[in-house]
Design a protein around this motif. Structure first.
Motif, PDB file in Angstrom:
ATOM      1  N   GLY A 156       0.802  -1.228   0.000  1.00 39.40           N
ATOM      2  CA  GLY A 156       0.000   0.000   0.000  1.00 39.40           C
ATOM      3  C   GLY A 156       0.827   1.267   0.000  1.00 39.40           C
ATOM      4  N   ASP A 157       2.136   1.134  -0.262  1.00 43.74           N
ATOM      5  CA  ASP A 157       2.968   2.336  -0.408  1.00 43.74           C
ATOM      6  C   ASP A 157       2.530   3.115  -1.649  1.00 43.74           C
ATOM      7  N   PRO A 158       2.821   4.401  -1.681  1.00 43.77           N
ATOM      8  CA  PRO A 158       2.454   5.147  -2.901  1.00 43.77           C
ATOM      9  C   PRO A 158       3.337   4.790  -4.086  1.00 43.77           C
ATOM     10  N   GLY A 159       4.600   4.360  -3.806  1.00 41.28           N
ATOM     11  CA  GLY A 159       5.515   4.080  -4.917  1.00 41.28           C
ATOM     12  C   GLY A 159       5.761   5.343  -5.715  1.00 41.28           C
ATOM     13  N   PRO A 160       5.946   5.228  -7.024  1.00 41.95           N
ATOM     14  CA  PRO A 160       6.228   6.430  -7.831  1.00 41.95           C
ATOM     15  C   PRO A 160       5.045   7.394  -7.890  1.00 41.95           C
ATOM     16  N   TYR A 161       3.855   6.890  -7.562  1.00 42.10           N
ATOM     17  CA  TYR A 161       2.678   7.770  -7.617  1.00 42.10           C
ATOM     18  C   TYR A 161       2.749   8.907  -6.590  1.00 42.10           C
ATOM     19  N   LYS A 162       3.720   8.820  -5.679  1.00 43.76           N
ATOM     20  CA  LYS A 162       3.823   9.913  -4.705  1.00 43.76           C
ATOM     21  C   LYS A 162       4.207  11.235  -5.383  1.00 43.76           C
ATOM     22  N   PHE A 163       4.694  11.137  -6.629  1.00 44.25           N
ATOM     23  CA  PHE A 163       5.033  12.354  -7.359  1.00 44.25           C
ATOM     24  C   PHE A 163       3.885  12.814  -8.260  1.00 44.25           C
ATOM     25  N   THR A 164       2.738  12.196  -8.083  1.00 46.18           N
ATOM     26  CA  THR A 164       1.587  12.546  -8.910  1.00 46.18           C
ATOM     27  C   THR A 164       0.434  12.984  -8.004  1.00 46.18           C
ATOM     28  N   GLU A 165      -0.672  13.332  -8.626  1.00 44.91           N
ATOM     29  CA  GLU A 165      -1.861  13.708  -7.840  1.00 44.91           C
ATOM     30  C   GLU A 165      -2.491  12.496  -7.158  1.00 44.91           C
ATOM     31  N   TYR A 166      -1.973  11.296  -7.454  1.00 44.57           N
ATOM     32  CA  TYR A 166      -2.523  10.081  -6.835  1.00 44.57           C
ATOM     33  C   TYR A 166      -1.697   9.635  -5.618  1.00 44.57           C
ATOM     34  N   SER A 168      -0.390   8.899  -1.902  1.00 42.11           N
ATOM     35  CA  SER A 168      -1.082   8.392  -0.707  1.00 42.11           C
ATOM     36  C   SER A 168      -0.040   8.278   0.410  1.00 42.11           C
ATOM     37  N   ASN A 170       2.630   7.047   3.134  1.00 42.99           N
ATOM     38  CA  ASN A 170       3.622   5.996   3.074  1.00 42.99           C
ATOM     39  C   ASN A 170       3.333   4.913   4.124  1.00 42.99           C
TER      40      ASN A 170
END
Lengths: 653, 203
Positions: A156-166, A168, A170
Motif C-alpha cells: 500500500g505504499d504510494p511508490g512512484p505515484y507519490k510524485f503525482t496527484e494520486y 497516498s 507511506n
C-alpha cells in the motif's frame, strides 16, 4: 455397578487430572505449541504464537500490543491471564495491559508454549483467566551462538505515484526484529544470555493522526530486551537463576483516556526457580521472583505522562506426592506488590497469601478425577477458588473430559487502573477525568463448566467441546467514546463503573484434524459463542467477541527440511458498544462494527546447512481483506515477512 | 459483508493463490527425476515492456535485464534472482527511476518433443525503486514494495546443458495504486552440476 457409578460421578460438579499419567497426555483443556508448530505457522512474535491457538481470542490496535482472552474466560479488555517463563511468573501487567513484546526472550529460544485454557491450579496460580507458560530451550553442551532476524512490509505504499496527484500516505516496514544469544553448557551447569531489538512503524491512517496529536517522534515503537540465565544441578536439585531487563518506547492505549499515550516501559526481573528431584515418591518445586514494572514519561506534546511503578516480590513452594493411583499436590504462595508513583499512595501495598492443594485419583485404569482448592488471603478477606475435573477413556482413543470451576476474585487482584486509583493514584493529564460509580465495588465470582468429547487415532483427531460461563457480581467499566475530528482524537463521557453486573455465556467448538498422508495434513476448527442472560450493559460489551469463528489450515511437509503452511480464517462481525457514535463523527474512518473477514495466510520455510540456518517467507491477508481487530485500530493489508534463524550449536565442546 | 467485491487486489491475489495451489498440487503429484539441488541453472535474459496502461501515461518502461539462479526442488524448481528495469518520466515532474526486483520463485517444466519444453511459474519479492532526482531528500529517493509475477516460457534445448527461451511475464507491484507490467523476455540458460558442498548446504 462401576458402569453406573462413573458417569454419575462425572456429572457432579467439582474434580481435574493427575499429572503424570497416560490419560493426562490427552487433554482438551491444555494446548502445547511446539517450536516446530511455531516455525510451520509463520509466527515471529509471541502474540503470533498465541494466535496459533484457536481457543484464544486476539485483538490489537497497533499490531504489536495484543489483547488476549482464553476460552471466553473474561472480556478481553481485562488482561488478567497469567504468564510464566520457565516456571517464573512475569508480572508485566500494568493497568490492564500486557505487552508480550516486553518479555525478555527471543522467539528462536522458545522450545514450546503451554496454554492452559481452563480454570485450574498451576504452580501457585489459579488459571481463572487462562495461562501462558513459555518454556525455553535447554542449552546444548559446549558453546553455541544463535541469531534471528525478521522484517515485514505491508503493501500500500504510494511508490512512484507519490510524485503525482494520486499520492497516498507511506507505509513503513513492520516488525523489524534482530536477536542474538549465546549459550555455554557443561555436564551440570549452563549459562545463557541474549538480547533482542525490535521496532515497528505505526503508519496506518486509523492511528497515525491520533498518535501524532501527542507524539513528537515518527510513529516508531521500539523495544530492547536482555536476559541472562545460569542453571546448575546441585545434589538432587535443578536450579535456575534468571535475570531479564526490557525497555520499550511505545504508544500505550489507556482506555480511560481513550487514546494512545507515549510511554517508556521498563521491566526488570530477577528470579530463582527449580525443582528437587523425587526422593522416593516426593518432589518439590519452588520459585522466588523480584520484578519491577514501570510506565514512565516519553516526551510528548502536551505533557500527558505516566509515572507509575510497581515492585513485586513473589515466592511459591509446591510439593507433590505421587502414588500408584493418585497425585497429591500442596503448595504455598506469597505475593507482595507495592505501587510506587511519584506522589506516594495512601495504600500502596497489596499482599496475597495463597495456600492450595490438588488431589488426583485414578478410580480405574480409564477414569481419573481431580479436585483442586486454593484459598487466597488478603488483609481484608479470604477468597476461595476451586475446580473439579474428570477424564474418562470410554474406549480406546475415545475420551470424555469435564472441568468445573468456581472462583472468587478480589477487585484488587487484577491490575486495573481503578485498583490504584482507589489507593491514591491519579493519572496526570491536563483535563481531569470524571468517574461515576454505580453501586459498591465488590469482589466478583465466576462459575465455569466445560465438557468435551475427543477421539484420536493414527490419522484422525476430533474434539467437540461445550462451555458455560457465569460471571457473577462483576465490576464492569464502560465509557462512551466520542471523536474530535479537528485533532483526530477521542474523548469520552465520564467513566462509569457498575458493580453487581452478571452474564451467562455458552460456547461450543468442534475441531477435526486429518493426516491425509504422512506429509500432508489439514485441520478445521469451528467455534460459536452466545451471551444469554445478564446485565444489558455486560451483554452489549460481550458483543466484542465474534459469534462464529472458522479456521481451516493445511500443512504440507514433503521432506523434514521444507514446509508449506496455509490458514484460512473467517470471523463473523463484532460490535463495540463504547464506539457506537464514532462512525458518523469520524466521517466513516471508524466504525463500531468490525466487519467479517476471510483471511488467508501462507508461509513457506526451509532448513539449510544441516539445520543450522532456517528461513521463512510469510504472506498474511493474501486476499487483502479488511483485516481489523479493534474499531479504532489499524487495518492490516496484504503484507509479507522474511525471517531467518541461525543455530550454531555446540561449536566448541 | 463484502469479501471480494470492490477490492481490486483480490483478483490478482486470487491468481497468486491459484498459483500457490498449483505449487501444492505439483508437489503432491510426484517427485522429479532430478534430486533436489542436483544441478544449477544459471539464466540471463533481456526484457521489453509491452505495457500500455494507466501507469505508462506517467512513466515509460524501458528495456531491462535479469539474472537468475535456479535449482531442482522436491517438486518443480526454485529460483532466486534480480531484475533491473529503468523507468523514464513522461514529464519533468515525474522523476526517472531505476528498479531492482529481488525475487524468489517456483516453476514447473514440461518437456515436449524436438528438444522443446514449456514452463510455468511464479515469483515474488521486493521491488526496490531508486528515484534519480538530486533535488529530492534522501528519504524520498527510495521506495520498496511487494511484487509478484506469473510467467510462461518456451524453451529450446540446443544441447543437454544449454537452452534459449522466449517468455511472457505479468508482474504486479502492490502499491496503493497497483502497478502492472506485461513483459516479453528472451534469455539463455546453462545447466551445471551442483558442487557437493552446495548440495549439502541447501539440503
Amino acid at each position: 455397578m462401576k458402569k453406573f457409578i462413573y458417569p454419575l460421578l462425572f456429572i457432579f460438579p467439582a474434580f481435574s487430572v493427575a499429572q503424570d499419567s497416560t490419560l493426562d497426555a490427552q487433554s482438551s483443556f491444555r494446548q502445547v505449541i511446539t517450536e516446530e508448530m511455531i516455525k510451520d505457522g509463520g509466527a515471529f512474535t509471541l502474540a503470533d504464537i498465541i494466535a496459533l491457538s484457536d481457543k484464544w481470542n486476539l485483538t490489537t490496535i497497533d499490531g504489536v500490543t495484543a489483547y488476549l482472552s482464553s476460552s471466553y474466560l473474561s472480556l478481553n479488555k481485562n488482561q488478567n491471564y497469567t504468564v510464566l517463563l520457565d516456571g517464573q511468573p512475569l508480572n508485566l501487567n500494568i493497568f490492564d495491559s500486557y505487552n508480550l513484546t516486553m518479555i525478555p526472550v527471543a522467539l528462536n529460544q522458545i522450545d514450546y508454549v503451554e496454554l492452559i485454557n481452563m480454570p485450574q491450579i498451576y504452580f501457585g496460580n489459579f488459571t481463572g483467566r487462562g495461562l501462558i507458560h513459555i518454556h525455553t530451550k535447554k542449552a546444548e553442551k559446549g558453546f553455541s551462538v544463535q541469531g534471528m532476524h525478521s522484517v515485514g512490509n505491508e503493501t500500500g505504499d504510494p511508490g512512484p505515484y507519490k510524485f503525482t496527484e494520486y499520492s497516498s500516505p507511506n507505509v513503513d516496514k513492520i516488525n523489524y526484529i534482530l536477536s542474538l544469544s549465546i549459550d555455554a553448557a557443561g555436564a551440570n551447569w549452563y549459562l545463557k544470555g541474549g538480547t533482542t531489538y525490535s521496532d515497528n512503524f505505526l503508519t496506518d491512517p486509523s492511528i497515525k493522526f491520533r498518535i501524532a496529536n501527542l507524539s513528537t517522534s515518527f510513529n516508531k515503537e521500539r523495544y530492547s530486551t536482555y536476559y541472562g540465565k545460569f542453571g546448575f544441578n546441585f545434589l538432587e536439585s535443578k536450579n535456575e537463576i534468571f535475570y531479564g531487563s526490557s525497555s520499550g518506547y511505545d504508544y500505550f492505549f489507556f482506555a480511560p483516556h481513550g487514546n494512545e499515550i507515549p510511554v517508556n516501559r521498563i521491566y526488570r526481573h530477577a528470579g530463582l526457580s527449580g525443582s528437587i528431584n523425587k526422593r522416593g515418591n516426593l518432589s518439590l518445586r519452588y520459585s522466588a521472583v523480584y520484578s519491577l514494572n514501570s510506565l514512565k514519561e516519553w516526551e510528548n506534546k502536551k505533557n500527558i505522562d505516566f509515572d507509575f511503578t510497581t515492585e513485586n516480590y513473589s515466592a511459591t513452594i509446591e510439593g507433590k506426592l505421587t502414588g500408584s493411583r493418585f497425585n497429591l499436590i500442596a503448595g504455598l504462595s506469597y505475593d507482595y506488590t507495592k505501587g510506587k508513583p511519584f506522589e506516594p499512595l495512601i495504600n500502596p501495598d497489596l499482599i496475597y497469601k495463597k495456600i492450595y492443594g490438588e488431589f488426583s485419583y485414578r478410580l480405574s485404569d480409564n477414569f481419573m478425577q481431580s479436585l483442586g482448592i486454593m484459598a487466597l488471603g488478603s488483609s481484608e478477606i479470604t477468597l476461595w477458588k476451586g475446580f473439579f475435573a474428570n477424564k474418562w477413556e470410554v474406549m480406546r482413543g475415545h475420551f470424555i473430559e469435564s472441568n468445573f470451576a468456581y472462583f472468587q476474585n478480589l477487585f484488587s487482584e487484577y491490575d486495573s487502573y481503578w485498583n490504584w486509583y482507589f489507593r491514591g493514584y491519579n493519572f496526570s493529564e491536563a483535563q481531569p477525568r470524571f468517574y461515576q460509580f454505580f453501586g459498591e465495588i465488590n469482589n466478583g465470582s465466576t462459575f465455569t463448566a466445560d465438557v468435551s468429547y475427543s477421539f484420536k487415532s493414527e490419522r484422525f483427531k476430533a474434539a467437540i467441546q461445550g462451555s458455560w460461563r457465569s460471571f457473577i457480581n462483576q465490576n464492569i467499566e464502560w465509557q462512551l467514546y466520542l471523536y474530535r475530528i479537528y485533532e483526530s482524537t477521542f474523548y469520552s463521557s465520564p467513566v462509569n463503573i457498575f458493580s453487581e453486573a452478571g452474564l451467562d455465556v455458552s460456547a461450543f467448538n468442534i475441531e477435526l484434524e486429518h493426516h491425509i498422508t504422512s506429509t500432508l495434513s489439514h485441520k478445521i476448527f469451528y467455534s460459536f459463542q452466545k451471551d444469554l442472560e445478564g446485565s444489558s450493559l455486560f451483554k452489549e460489551l460481550w458483543k466484542m467477541y465474534p459469534a462464529h469463528t472458522i479456521t481451516y489450515s493445511v500443512l504440507f511437509k514433503p521432506v523434514p527440511t521444507f514446509t508449506l503452511w496455509g490458514r484460512l480464517r473467517y470471523t463473523s462481525p463484532s460490535k463495540w458498544f463504547s464506539y457506537k457514535y464514532v462512525s458518523s463523527q469520524s466521517g466513516g474512518l471508524y466504525n463500531k462494527e468490525i466487519e467479517s473477514g476471510l483471511l488467508l495466510d501462507l508461509s513457506a520455510s526451509k532448513w539449510f546447512w544441516n539445520k543450522r540456518i532456517w528461513g521463512s517467507i510469510i504472506f498474511r491477508n493474501i486476499f487483502n481483506q479488511n483485516e481489523k481487530y479493534h474499531p479504532i485500530g489499524a487495518r492490516f493489508d496484504l503484507r509479507f515477512y522474511l525471517q531467518v534463524h541461525l543455530y550454531l550449536n555446540s561449536i566448541f565442546i | 459483508m463484502q469479501f471480494f467485491s470492490k477490492n481490486s487486489l483480490f483478483v490478482w491475489n486470487f491468481k497468486l493463490f491459484l498459483l500457490l495451489l498449483l505449487f501444492l498440487a505439483g508437489s503432491i503429484s510426484g517427485q522429479e527425476n532430478s534430486e533436489a539441488f542436483d544441478y544449477i541453472k544459471l539464466t540471463a535474459e533481456i526484457t521489453k515492456s509491452r505495457t500500455d496502461n494507466f501507469f505508462t501515461s506517467f512513466w515509460s518502461i524501458e528495456r531491462g535485464g535479469a539474472g537468475e539462479i535456479e535449482f531442482p526442488f522436491y517438486f518443480g524448481s526454485i529460483k532466486a534472482g534480480l531484475m533491473h528495469i529503468q523507468f523514464y518520466g513522461r514529464e519533468n515532474k515525474y522523476p526517472d527511476f531505476g528498479s531492482n526486483y529481488i525475487f524468489l520463485g517456483w516453476d514447473k517444466e514440461l518437456f515436449l518433443p524436438f528438444n522443446f519444453s514449456i514452463y510455468a511459474g511464479g515469483k515474488t519479492g521486493s521491488f526496490l525503486m531508486n528515484f534519480q532526482d538530486k533535488s529530492l531528500n534522501a528519504y524520498e529517493r527510495n521506495e520498496s514494495e511487494l511484487a509478484a509475477s506469473i510467467e510462461g516460457r518456451l524453451n529450446l534445448y540446443l544441447t543437454k546443458n544449454f537452452l534459449i527461451y522466449f517468455s511472457a511475464e505479468h508482474t504486479a507491484i502492490f502499491t496503493q495504486k497497483k502497478i502492472e507490467m506485461f513483459l516479453v523476455k528472451a534469455g539463455i540458460s546453462i545447466l551445471i552440476d551442483s558442487p557437493y558442498w552446495l548440495k549439502e548446504f541447501l539440503n
